[in-house]
Design a protein around this motif. Structure first.
Motif, mmCIF file in Angstrom:
data_model
loop_
_atom_site.group_PDB
_atom_site.id
_atom_site.type_symbol
_atom_site.label_atom_id
_atom_site.label_comp_id
_atom_site.label_asym_id
_atom_site.label_seq_id
_atom_site.Cartn_x
_atom_site.Cartn_y
_atom_site.Cartn_z
ATOM 1 N N SER A 92 2.093 2.951 -5.314
ATOM 2 C CA SER A 92 1.497 2.098 -6.352
ATOM 3 C C SER A 92 0.161 1.535 -5.900
ATOM 4 C CB SER A 92 2.424 0.920 -6.684
ATOM 5 O OG SER A 92 3.608 1.352 -7.267
ATOM 6 N N ALA A 109 9.355 5.942 -10.689
ATOM 7 C CA ALA A 109 9.054 7.357 -10.421
ATOM 8 C C ALA A 109 7.542 7.568 -10.325
ATOM 9 C CB ALA A 109 9.639 8.234 -11.512
ATOM 10 N N THR A 118 4.613 -4.313 -4.431
ATOM 11 C CA THR A 118 5.473 -4.456 -3.241
ATOM 12 C C THR A 118 6.659 -3.502 -3.239
ATOM 13 O OG1 THR A 118 6.459 -6.297 -4.424
ATOM 14 C CG2 THR A 118 4.866 -6.848 -2.723
ATOM 15 N N GLY A 119 6.794 -2.694 -4.275
ATOM 16 C CA GLY A 119 7.795 -1.627 -4.261
ATOM 17 C C GLY A 119 9.231 -2.113 -4.345
ATOM 18 N N MET A 120 10.097 -1.342 -3.678
ATOM 19 C CA MET A 120 11.531 -1.613 -3.776
ATOM 20 C C MET A 120 12.013 -2.250 -2.480
ATOM 21 S SD MET A 120 12.900 1.671 -5.718
ATOM 22 C CE MET A 120 12.472 3.152 -4.909
ATOM 23 N N ALA A 123 9.272 6.026 0.684
ATOM 24 C CA ALA A 123 9.586 7.318 0.077
ATOM 25 C C ALA A 123 8.792 8.470 0.690
ATOM 26 C CB ALA A 123 9.324 7.266 -1.423
ATOM 27 N N VAL A 145 1.839 -9.936 3.461
ATOM 28 C CA VAL A 145 1.468 -11.171 2.758
ATOM 29 C C VAL A 145 2.695 -12.075 2.760
ATOM 30 C CG1 VAL A 145 0.732 -12.154 0.551
ATOM 31 C CG2 VAL A 145 -0.178 -9.940 1.304
ATOM 32 N N TRP A 193 17.549 8.238 6.904
ATOM 33 C CA TRP A 193 16.510 9.223 7.233
ATOM 34 C C TRP A 193 16.298 9.367 8.737
ATOM 35 C CZ3 TRP A 193 15.790 5.370 3.425
ATOM 36 C CH2 TRP A 193 15.947 5.848 2.118
ATOM 37 N N GLY A 209 0.825 -1.225 0.000
ATOM 38 C CA GLY A 209 0.000 0.000 0.000
ATOM 39 C C GLY A 209 0.845 1.255 0.000
#
Ligand SMILES: Cc1cc2nc3c(=O)[nH]c(=O)nc-3n(C[C@H](O)[C@H](O)[C@H](O)COP(=O)(O)OP(=O)(O)OC[C@H]3O[C@@H](n4cnc5c(N)ncnc54)[C@H](O)[C@@H]3O)c2cc1C
Length: 479
Positions: free
Chosen positions: A26, A458, A175-177, A57, A146, A199, A23
């Motif tokens: 994307s 991006a 699931t992104g990076m 991000a 999951v 960060w 979530g």
């Protein structure tokens, strides 16, 4: 946002039409697009984080951690390039970002903090949710990871980290990076445990302000880490090591340039592309125009060029062009770039072309690493009070130590993408199984499709993929 959280294992299976795994941007944008399409559907977004739409991000808390493009370039609405500017205009008018006044530029040219961008994404999702309710569609956040997925003739079944089981008509891997630091390779070298989060300003505040900090990697994450260190009050030396020793260029706002790739489809190989691009950059500079103008026209074609290239050509691109593509295309927001430049000018930040060879046992509370400088055969040990790993992303799912990627590979439901970057899929996002057959019910979007499109992370990539995948899922083909 409604949310389900169950600590109890249960035998009951919950049903939904579409299961979105992840979530971040994307997953949130796909859910938003699905809510705006005709027809009723129940969508579950499975995401362990407390909030949807942020991911790594856009969970950033510091105002200095900004987007790397201005508001005019970062709309999540593929049909309205001004969407973020419009949202930001209202947000600023409501007193949301008083510091923006100090920049004296039009709102469309501001580089919003990423945390604020997360708020924008959430607001657009909330609006889409209301629009969905009117026609009987719903989105719900299920807060879990999951851990397994199985496909059946009529459905996809998921097992969650809390024991819940879900069943849907379709599932989407959003699931992104996966950060390189979380891979078994770097975990076994101890790098993950030894390094500070780029960060984590609070952790950096614990450092002696005059101490030396080592950073591995010199891309945009390094830039963020330097911003975090400054914010934390660190004033000591910063030693940056990266293979090529290249810093990202600063993003400027060049005027439009002729879209030479749209006009010339004979350009197909990395060599041809570089030759033509260099020619256009020289021409631009001769006319007093920024070299960034011709470079920016390439972005819209990179997916097509990568997709049609052979593996040999893709390898050539990765080996010879990638470091320069990364530093010239993935450019730094101006305020962060200014900070890096200032520290570099003061001699506080040093960048060296050197590769990380391994972690050394720590002595006197310091962290030590072994590096090999470019052109040298021997390795050297360097030490500092802290180490930050900003060496990037692990795109090879075979090396990602999370249950779902491992299970999908073990079950033969996915196969590595070209050059083992992400996973293989059809143009519409349907993933390919171990034998290369497209799945009927399992799709992917965003960073997992890196190998298919090269640029697939991006904001604008994700936003346009969300729109087309939503349309695909809303009009299922007979199976
Ligand atoms: C620090 C940083 C800064 C960036 N800055 C910019 C920028 O300025 N401009 C730009 O255009 N792009 C930027 N990007 C790219 C950015 O990643 C993408 O825009 C976007 O975040 C991708 O969204 P995503 O949802 O696919 O991935 P992510 O944001 O990574 O979200 C994926 C989500 O999936 C969840 N997940 C993973 N596995 C599972 C599982 N098994 N079960 C359930 N959930 C799971 C994770 O918890 C995560 O929240 C940046 C990326 C990073 C990391």
């Amino acid at each position: 946002m409604s949310e389900t959280q169950s600590g109890q294992a249960t035998d009951a299976i919950r049903h939904a039409d579409i299961l979105i795994i992840g979530g971040g941007l994307s997953g949130a944008m796909l859910a938003a697009q699905l809510m705006r399409l005709p027809g009723q559907r129940q969508v579950l977004v499975i995401e362990p984080r407390a909030e949807l739409g942020r991911g790594e991000a856009y969970s950033a808390l510091e105002l200095g951690h900004t987007l790397n493009g201005n508001a005019a370039r970062m709309s999540v609405d593929p049909d309205n390039a001004d969407d973020l500017t419009q949202w930001l205009t209202e947000f600023i008018a409501a007193g949301g970002w008083p510091e923006s006044d100090e920049q004296h530029v039009p709102i469309s040219e501001l580089f919003p903090p990423r945390g604020m961008f997360g708020l924008y994404v959430q607001q657009r999702l909330a609006e889409a949710k209301v629009a969905g309710l009117v026609i009987g569609s719903t989105v719900e956040h299920v807060r879990a990871e999951v851990v397994d997925l199985q496909t059946e003739a009529q459905a996809v079944r998921l097992t969650l980290s809390d024991g819940q089981r879900l069943q849907g008509t379709f599932a989407v891997l959003a699931t992104g990076m996966f950060p390189a630091a979380r891979t078994p390779q770097t975990e076994s070298s101890g790098l993950n445990a030894a390094a500070l989060d780029p960060w984590d300003v609070a952790a950096m505040q614990q450092l002696d302000p005059q101490s030396t900090v080592l950073i591995i990697g010199s891309g945009l994450t390094m830039v963020d880490a330097v911003v975090s260190l400054e914010q934390a009050g660190h004033r000591g030396p910063i030693e940056v090591f990266s293979r090529h020793g290249l810093l990202p260029h600063v993003r400027r706002q060049p005027p439009a340039w002729v879209d030479f790739l749209a006009e010339d489809h004979s350009i197909r190989t990395p060599r041809q592309l570089l030759r033509e691009l260099r020619r256009h950059c020289r021409e631009a500079i001769a006319q007093g125009i920024d070299w960034q103008a011709p470079l920016d026209t390439v972005r819209a074609h990179i997916g097509r060029l990568w997709h049609q290239a052979t593996d040999v050509q893709r390898r050539q691109f990765v080996r010879h062009v990638r470091p320069w593509w990364e530093s010239h295309h993935h450019r730094s927001p101006p305020l962060s770039a200014e900070m890096v430049e200032r520290l570099h000018g003061e001699g506080r930040l040093r960048i060296q072309a050197a590769s990380f060879q391994g972690l050394e046992p720590s002595t006197n509370g310091e962290v030590s690493i072994r590096i090999r400088r470019r052109g040298e055969a021997h390795t050297t040990m360097v030490s500092g009070a802290a180490l930050i790993n900003s060496s990037g992303i692990e795109y090879d799912w075979r090396r990602v130590a999370r249950p779902l990627p491992q299970q999908l590979l073990a079950r033969g439901l996915i196969r590595p993408g070209p050059l083992a970057l992400g996973i293989a899929a059809e143009v519409d996002g349907a993933v390919l199984d171990a034998e290369g057959r497209p799945a009927e019910r399992l799709f992917a979007m965003g960073p997992p499709l890196r190998g298919m499109w090269w640029e697939s992370t991006a904001v604008t990539d994700v936003a346009s993929q969300a729109k087309s995948l939503a349309a695909r899922l809303a009009t299922p083909r007979p199976v």
